[in-house]
Write a protein that holds these residues in place. Structure first.
Motif, PDB file in Angstrom:
ATOM      1  N   TYR A 290      48.223  36.194  33.721  1.00 31.57           N
ATOM      2  CA  TYR A 290      47.268  36.706  34.096  1.00 31.57           C
ATOM      3  C   TYR A 290      47.939  38.479  35.133  1.00 31.57           C
ATOM      4  O   TYR A 290      47.784  38.817  36.151  1.00 31.57           O
ATOM      5  N   GLU A 299      38.320  39.566  33.624  1.00 32.42           N
ATOM      6  CA  GLU A 299      38.795  38.437  34.131  1.00 32.42           C
ATOM      7  C   GLU A 299      39.311  39.676  36.061  1.00 32.42           C
ATOM      8  O   GLU A 299      39.237  39.083  37.000  1.00 32.42           O
ATOM      9  N   TYR A 306      40.442  36.383  41.494  1.00 26.73           N
ATOM     10  CA  TYR A 306      41.531  35.287  41.514  1.00 26.73           C
ATOM     11  C   TYR A 306      41.908  33.905  42.525  1.00 26.73           C
ATOM     12  O   TYR A 306      42.064  33.409  42.050  1.00 26.73           O
ATOM     13  N   ILE A 310      44.123  30.947  40.488  1.00 27.28           N
ATOM     14  CA  ILE A 310      44.747  29.663  41.529  1.00 27.28           C
ATOM     15  C   ILE A 310      44.525  28.983  41.153  1.00 27.28           C
ATOM     16  O   ILE A 310      45.438  27.881  41.170  1.00 27.28           O
TER      17      ILE A 310
END
Length: 330
Positions: A290, A299, A306, A310
């Motif tokens: 990413y 994305e 985000y 994560i």
């Protein structure tokens, strides 16, 4: 220094000689003890007994023919003794016993505690009465063996203490424990050197007594008590030699065990780094994917892209961690 011992009133006693005419003064002596003698003292004893006393260089010769031999009707026997046995660094010292008929001459160049112990015991009023120089020699050797037995007992206790410290260490950190083990290796090395000296001394005593027992003297036939004492000294030296060999084997075992524990501690540290690198490898892969700067990445336009990335990194890190924990690796 020359100490002269003789029999008086049917007992063994010390007599200092100050008469320059030493040949007449020391003729009835039983034992001449030469401690770091001067050339004059050596010449006086040689003239009195008609023998040639070996020099320090000859005493330190390791050849059997130079340590155990007969000359001028006397037996010359050299053994290796140890001094400074109360410390961790004993010093080797050759001691020569010379049997000239009923008289004993000892030559040494350093003080040894067994000689003082024997003299104190022999000079007591109720002590054993020594008839010949052979009695005195065997008594001195007995005192040396007793001293060796005390030293081996002390070394055994110290080695047991090191063993308990190796296998029952409760140190908090691996680094501290490893440093403690390294210090113990140094202690074991010193004990091993100490035991090597003790074993060398015991071997020299066994050789000396065996040689003396094998020598046939037509002018002197040892009594039954002397023969029994010779056998006793031989058995004591052999048993102490076996005990010293056992302690040496224990030291080798403790050295191997200590090195093994150090390797285990180092492997434990390496395993921590290995597990950490494996755990963080999947999150790094996700973050790398990413982190690419391409325009057509769906994305990038997601509202929850985000938090999704994560969460994916955390999930990818937890999976190998839980697997390792289940296997008991962390």
């Amino acid at each position: 220094m020359l100490h002269i011992y003789a029999r008086r009133a049917d007992r063994f006693c010390l007599r200092e000689i100050s008469n320059p005419a030493i040949e007449q003064a020391i003729s009835p002596a039983l034992w001449y003890d030469l401690l770091s003698p001067t050339p004059e003292e050596v010449k006086d004893v040689e003239a009195a007994l008609r023998i040639t006393i070996p020099t320090r260089e000859e005493m330190e010769d390791i050849e059997l023919s130079a340590r155990l031999y007969q000359e001028d009707g006397a037996e010359f026997m050299t053994m290796t003794a140890l001094t400074n046995l109360d410390g961790d660094e004993p010093a080797k010292m050759p001691v020569t016993f010379i049997l000239a008929g009923p008289t004993l001459v000892t030559v040494r160049h350093a003080d040894a505690k067994p000689f003082a112990t024997f003299c104190n015991r022999a000079l007591r009023g109720n002590g054993h009465s020594y008839e010949t120089g052979e009695d005195v020699m065997l008594g001195v050797i007995e005192a040396v063996i007793d001293r060796m037995a005390d030293v081996l007992e002390r070394l055994g206790n110290e080695i047991d203490g090191i063993s308990r410290e190796i296998f029952r260490s409760k140190s908090g950190s691996s680094t501290k424990k490893t440093r403690n083990l390294e210090a113990l290796i140094e202690q074991l090395g010193r004990k091993g050197d100490f035991l090597s000296g003790v074993r060398e001394s015991l071997v020299s005593i066994s050789r000396l007594v065996a040689y003396h027992a094998a020598v046939e003297n037509p002018t002197h036939r040892p009594s039954k008590d002397i023969r029994q004492l010779v056998k006793l000294v031989q058995r004591d030296a052999a048993s102490l030699g076996d005990h010293a060999a056992f302690l040496s084997g224990k030291i080798n075992f403790l050295l191997d065990a200590t090195l093994g524990l150090i390797n285990l501690e180092q492997n434990q540290i390496i395993k921590i780094f290995t597990v950490a690198s494996v755990v963080f490898l999947p999150p790094t892969l996700v973050a790398s994917a990413y982190g690419m700067n391409f325009e057509l990445m769906p994305e990038l336009q997601w509202t929850f892209g985000y938090p999704y990335a994560i969460g994916l990194m955390i999930f990818s890190a937890l999976m190998p961690f839980l697997y390792f924990k289940r296997r008991g690796w962390v």
